[in-house]
Every structure is written in C-alpha cells, then in structure tokens.
Design a protein around this motif. Structure first.
Motif, mmCIF file in Angstrom:
data_model
loop_
_atom_site.group_PDB
_atom_site.id
_atom_site.type_symbol
_atom_site.label_atom_id
_atom_site.label_comp_id
_atom_site.label_asym_id
_atom_site.label_seq_id
_atom_site.Cartn_x
_atom_site.Cartn_y
_atom_site.Cartn_z
ATOM 1 N N VAL A 31 0.846 -1.184 0.000
ATOM 2 C CA VAL A 31 0.000 0.000 0.000
ATOM 3 C C VAL A 31 0.886 1.240 0.000
ATOM 4 C CG1 VAL A 31 -1.749 1.285 1.240
ATOM 5 C CG2 VAL A 31 -1.845 -1.201 1.205
ATOM 6 N N ASN A 32 0.765 2.048 -1.052
ATOM 7 C CA ASN A 32 1.531 3.287 -1.155
ATOM 8 C C ASN A 32 0.631 4.438 -0.739
ATOM 9 O OD1 ASN A 32 4.007 2.135 -2.314
ATOM 10 N ND2 ASN A 32 2.703 1.672 -4.066
ATOM 11 N N LEU A 33 0.734 4.816 0.508
ATOM 12 C CA LEU A 33 -0.170 5.804 1.084
ATOM 13 C C LEU A 33 0.188 7.210 0.633
ATOM 14 C CD1 LEU A 33 -2.565 5.785 3.112
ATOM 15 C CD2 LEU A 33 -0.901 6.359 4.881
ATOM 16 N N LEU A 34 -0.825 7.929 0.152
ATOM 17 C CA LEU A 34 -0.660 9.334 -0.203
ATOM 18 C C LEU A 34 -1.114 10.240 0.933
ATOM 19 C CD1 LEU A 34 -2.038 9.230 -3.866
ATOM 20 C CD2 LEU A 34 0.351 9.557 -3.192
ATOM 21 N N ALA A 35 -2.202 9.872 1.587
ATOM 22 C CA ALA A 35 -2.747 10.690 2.674
ATOM 23 C C ALA A 35 -3.706 9.850 3.498
ATOM 24 C CB ALA A 35 -3.468 11.915 2.115
ATOM 25 N N GLN A 36 -3.818 10.205 4.800
ATOM 26 C CA GLN A 36 -4.719 9.459 5.674
ATOM 27 C C GLN A 36 -5.115 10.298 6.876
ATOM 28 O OE1 GLN A 36 -3.077 6.013 7.738
ATOM 29 N NE2 GLN A 36 -4.990 4.910 7.444
ATOM 30 N N ASP A 37 -6.377 10.141 7.286
ATOM 31 C CA ASP A 37 -6.828 10.774 8.522
ATOM 32 C C ASP A 37 -7.844 9.870 9.199
ATOM 33 O OD1 ASP A 37 -7.215 12.506 10.599
ATOM 34 O OD2 ASP A 37 -7.841 14.211 9.385
ATOM 35 N N THR A 38 -7.585 9.569 10.480
ATOM 36 C CA THR A 38 -8.516 8.773 11.282
ATOM 37 C C THR A 38 -9.408 9.661 12.140
ATOM 38 O OG1 THR A 38 -6.930 8.588 13.103
ATOM 39 C CG2 THR A 38 -6.841 6.890 11.390
ATOM 40 N N LEU A 43 -6.432 16.625 0.879
ATOM 41 C CA LEU A 43 -5.334 16.128 1.706
ATOM 42 C C LEU A 43 -4.345 15.355 0.844
ATOM 43 C CD1 LEU A 43 -4.325 15.941 4.674
ATOM 44 C CD2 LEU A 43 -5.474 13.726 4.808
ATOM 45 N N GLY A 44 -3.059 15.667 1.011
ATOM 46 C CA GLY A 44 -2.013 14.925 0.320
ATOM 47 C C GLY A 44 -1.586 15.553 -0.991
ATOM 48 N N PRO A 45 -0.546 14.983 -1.610
ATOM 49 C CA PRO A 45 -0.004 15.536 -2.853
ATOM 50 C C PRO A 45 -0.853 15.163 -4.063
ATOM 51 C CG PRO A 45 1.165 13.536 -2.285
ATOM 52 C CD PRO A 45 0.215 13.798 -1.144
ATOM 53 N N LEU A 73 -12.163 23.680 12.952
ATOM 54 C CA LEU A 73 -11.447 23.313 11.728
ATOM 55 C C LEU A 73 -10.908 21.876 11.832
ATOM 56 C CD1 LEU A 73 -9.518 26.677 11.157
ATOM 57 C CD2 LEU A 73 -11.806 26.034 10.350
ATOM 58 N N TRP A 74 -10.362 21.369 10.716
ATOM 59 C CA TRP A 74 -9.861 19.993 10.723
ATOM 60 C C TRP A 74 -8.379 19.921 11.076
ATOM 61 C CZ3 TRP A 74 -12.308 16.722 6.179
ATOM 62 C CH2 TRP A 74 -13.665 16.511 6.477
ATOM 63 N N GLY A 75 -7.664 21.012 10.933
ATOM 64 C CA GLY A 75 -6.278 21.057 11.377
ATOM 65 C C GLY A 75 -5.364 20.077 10.665
ATOM 66 N N THR A 76 -4.582 19.362 11.462
ATOM 67 C CA THR A 76 -3.580 18.423 10.945
ATOM 68 C C THR A 76 -4.115 17.004 11.015
ATOM 69 O OG1 THR A 76 -1.799 19.869 11.694
ATOM 70 C CG2 THR A 76 -1.221 17.586 11.206
ATOM 71 N N ALA A 77 -4.014 16.292 9.903
ATOM 72 C CA ALA A 77 -4.505 14.914 9.833
ATOM 73 C C ALA A 77 -3.615 13.984 10.647
ATOM 74 C CB ALA A 77 -4.555 14.456 8.380
ATOM 75 N N SER A 78 -4.079 12.754 10.839
ATOM 76 C CA SER A 78 -3.318 11.777 11.620
ATOM 77 C C SER A 78 -2.005 11.401 10.952
ATOM 78 C CB SER A 78 -4.166 10.524 11.861
ATOM 79 O OG SER A 78 -4.590 9.955 10.634
ATOM 80 N N ASP A 79 -1.857 11.662 9.641
ATOM 81 C CA ASP A 79 -0.598 11.369 8.959
ATOM 82 C C ASP A 79 0.386 12.531 9.025
ATOM 83 O OD1 ASP A 79 -1.590 13.235 7.194
ATOM 84 O OD2 ASP A 79 -1.604 11.919 5.437
ATOM 85 N N GLY A 80 0.005 13.617 9.713
ATOM 86 C CA GLY A 80 0.894 14.758 9.875
ATOM 87 C C GLY A 80 0.736 15.837 8.823
ATOM 88 N N ARG A 81 -0.115 15.607 7.819
ATOM 89 C CA ARG A 81 -0.338 16.613 6.781
ATOM 90 C C ARG A 81 -1.489 17.535 7.182
ATOM 91 N NH1 ARG A 81 0.722 11.788 3.973
ATOM 92 N NH2 ARG A 81 2.431 11.920 2.471
ATOM 93 N N ASP A 121 -11.422 24.126 2.058
ATOM 94 C CA ASP A 121 -12.196 24.846 3.078
ATOM 95 C C ASP A 121 -11.956 24.310 4.485
ATOM 96 O OD1 ASP A 121 -13.544 26.382 1.066
ATOM 97 O OD2 ASP A 121 -14.826 24.637 0.668
ATOM 98 N N ALA A 122 -11.281 23.164 4.600
ATOM 99 C CA ALA A 122 -11.211 22.444 5.874
ATOM 100 C C ALA A 122 -10.530 23.216 6.988
ATOM 101 C CB ALA A 122 -10.513 21.100 5.675
ATOM 102 N N ASN A 123 -9.630 24.129 6.639
ATOM 103 C CA ASN A 123 -8.923 24.883 7.673
ATOM 104 C C ASN A 123 -9.185 26.383 7.601
ATOM 105 O OD1 ASN A 123 -7.655 23.067 9.414
ATOM 106 N ND2 ASN A 123 -5.988 22.690 7.976
ATOM 107 N N LYS A 124 -10.319 26.737 6.953
ATOM 108 C CA LYS A 124 -10.666 28.158 6.924
ATOM 109 C C LYS A 124 -12.164 28.428 7.062
ATOM 110 C CE LYS A 124 -10.597 28.400 1.829
ATOM 111 N NZ LYS A 124 -9.931 29.034 0.661
ATOM 112 N N SER A 125 -13.008 27.412 6.855
ATOM 113 C CA SER A 125 -14.453 27.607 6.972
ATOM 114 C C SER A 125 -14.942 27.175 8.352
ATOM 115 C CB SER A 125 -15.195 26.805 5.902
ATOM 116 O OG SER A 125 -16.586 26.822 6.142
#
Length: 277
Positions: free
Chosen positions: A77-84, A135-137, A92-100, A105-109
C-alpha cells in the motif's frame, strides 16, 4: 604366616566391608543421584539441529522467503494521505493523523470541526452550501476509501470523494445522495454526469465510498459500513479530461445538515482483476 591365617583375615575384611556397605547404601545411592541430576542440569545447552547444506547463521530458504514476503507486504500500500480523525475536538480539521494539513475549506471555513472523533461539516447558514477538503499531494493514479454519514439526505445534499482535483472548477467526484451512486466531472465549472446507478442511503447511517482513477478509467462503489464491500465495481466509466490532481472530500449541504467523516485514506492506485470492464 600360615595361609589359613591370611584366608581368615580376608574373610573378616569381606564381612566387615559388607556390613559397612549395608549400613551406608542409602546415603551412597542418594549422593550418586544428586550428582547425576546436577550434571544433567548444568550441562551444555542443546544445540539447534542444523539444516543440511547450511552453516551456522545462514538463513534457510524458508526464512529468506518469509522475510521477503514481509517486506513485500509492507510495500503493498503506497499511502498518499490518511486521517482517522482521532483527536481532541476543535474548530477546523487542522492536521490529519498522517501529519499533513488539510486544505481547501477544511482549515478556513467555520463549517468544519473535529467533533466526537470525526471530521464534521455543518451548514449553519441559510440555503445550500458546497464544501471541499483536500489532503495529500497531487497524483495521477489514485484511490480513495472514506467513511461518512449524512444527517439528512434530499434537496441535492450529497457526500462524495474527489480525485484529480485541480481547482474548484476541475475535478472528478463519486457521491451518494440517498438514491444513487454517481460519478461526475467538472470541467471549467461545467458539470457532466458520467454514470449513475441506484443506491439507497439512509440518514445518520455510516457508509463507505471507494473511488479510483486509473489511467483514463474511473471506478466507484459504495456500501454500508456495517456490511460487506461489494466484490465488483458498481460504476466503471472512461474519461481523459484530467490526468493528475489531489484527493479529498466534497459535500453539498442544506441548512442545518451535518456530515461526519470518520476515516479517509488516499493511496496510489493499481489495476487489479476487478478493474476490468
């Protein structure tokens, strides 16, 4: 000295020796037993049998294969992004569990928050609202698996995953709206439905969506989170409008409607036997 005297002395010695042995035989036997037991317990550790054709320290073919299998499993599994979303409630949603950090709108609405270990989106204003969270690249071949629930479907309210997101007006989306699972594309702000299949979704019920973009193909399916994932894709569609972009969440909500996302993961997609037309 007379032979008879010597013979008599010998007999006396034998008799005395027998008496002594009889008196101390139990002690002698006990001491011998203790000595043997000590030798058994203090002896050298048993050696592990060596596989024929190997030398000490050499990995056997079975051990080598097991190690290789473990390494391959770790790289499947090549993970690009993840949040639990397992973090303290906050605005706001801030920083995901993967550190990204979430974007869009997630960090401004103010509609976004972490509430009861889920990513919540709530339309508190009158009328309809559309919200995006990325989230992610950016990546070409991407697969999303996400879990979420909607407090009230209807009036165009929907829960969806987006791939190959370029900006607010250019992306692919797979969503559920209470009656169907649909895949659409937005090109320069113009919406085009690629395919839709019936799918009944209930209010306040957790659902999972799997959405894959691979080459010029799009694949989607949805199911109740407490059920079994369908083996086959429910939607398979072809389109080459976009070849690259980010992954994320896109929802359409009416006033006082709430969406809760409990998990989100984006990985590098690969073709498999269930990806064929």
């Amino acid at each position: 000295m007379d032979k008879r005297v010597w013979l008599g002395i010998g007999l006396v010695v034998i008799v005395i020796s027998g008496l002594i042995a009889g008196l101390f035989s139990n002690d002698i036997q006990r001491n011998l037993t203790i000595s043997m037991s000590s030798m058994m317990h203090t002896g050298s550790p048993a050696k592990t049998p060596q596989v024929p054709g190997t030398r000490p320290g050499m990995k056997t073919p079975q051990a080598t294969q097991a190690a290789q299998g473990q390494q391959q499993g770790q790289g499947q599994v090549n993970l690009l992004a993840q949040d639990t979303f397992q973090r303290t409630s906050q605005a706001l949603w801030g920083t995901a569990s993967d550190g990204r950090s979430w974007s869009g709108d997630a960090n401004k609405s103010a509609a976004f928050s972490i509430t009861n270990a889920s990513g919540q989106i709530k339309q508190t204003q009158a009328g309809q609202g559309t919200f995006n969270a990325l989230l992610g690249p950016a990546n070409e071949n991407t697969e999303i698996v996400m879990s979420g629930m909607v407090s009230a479907f209807g009036n165009a309210t929907n829960l969806g995953a987006v791939v190959r997101w370029n900006d607010d007006n250019n992306w692919y989306k797979a969503f559920i709206d209470g009656n169907a699972l649909t895949v659409v594309k937005h090109v320069n702000g113009n919406a085009v439905q690629l395919k839709s299949v019936p799918f009944q979704a209930q209010n306040n019920m957790l659902y999972q969506i799997r959405f894959r973009a691979y080459g010029a193909m799009l694949f989607a399916k949805a199911w109740r989170a407490d059920g079994i994932e369908p083996t086959n894709w429910m939607i398979v569609a072809g389109d080459n409008s976009f070849t690259n972009g980010q992954a994320g969440v896109r929802v359409v909500l009416q006033a006082n409607t709430v969406v809760n996302i409990t998990s989100f993961a984006a990985t590098i997609a690969a073709m498999d036997k269930n990806s064929a037309l």
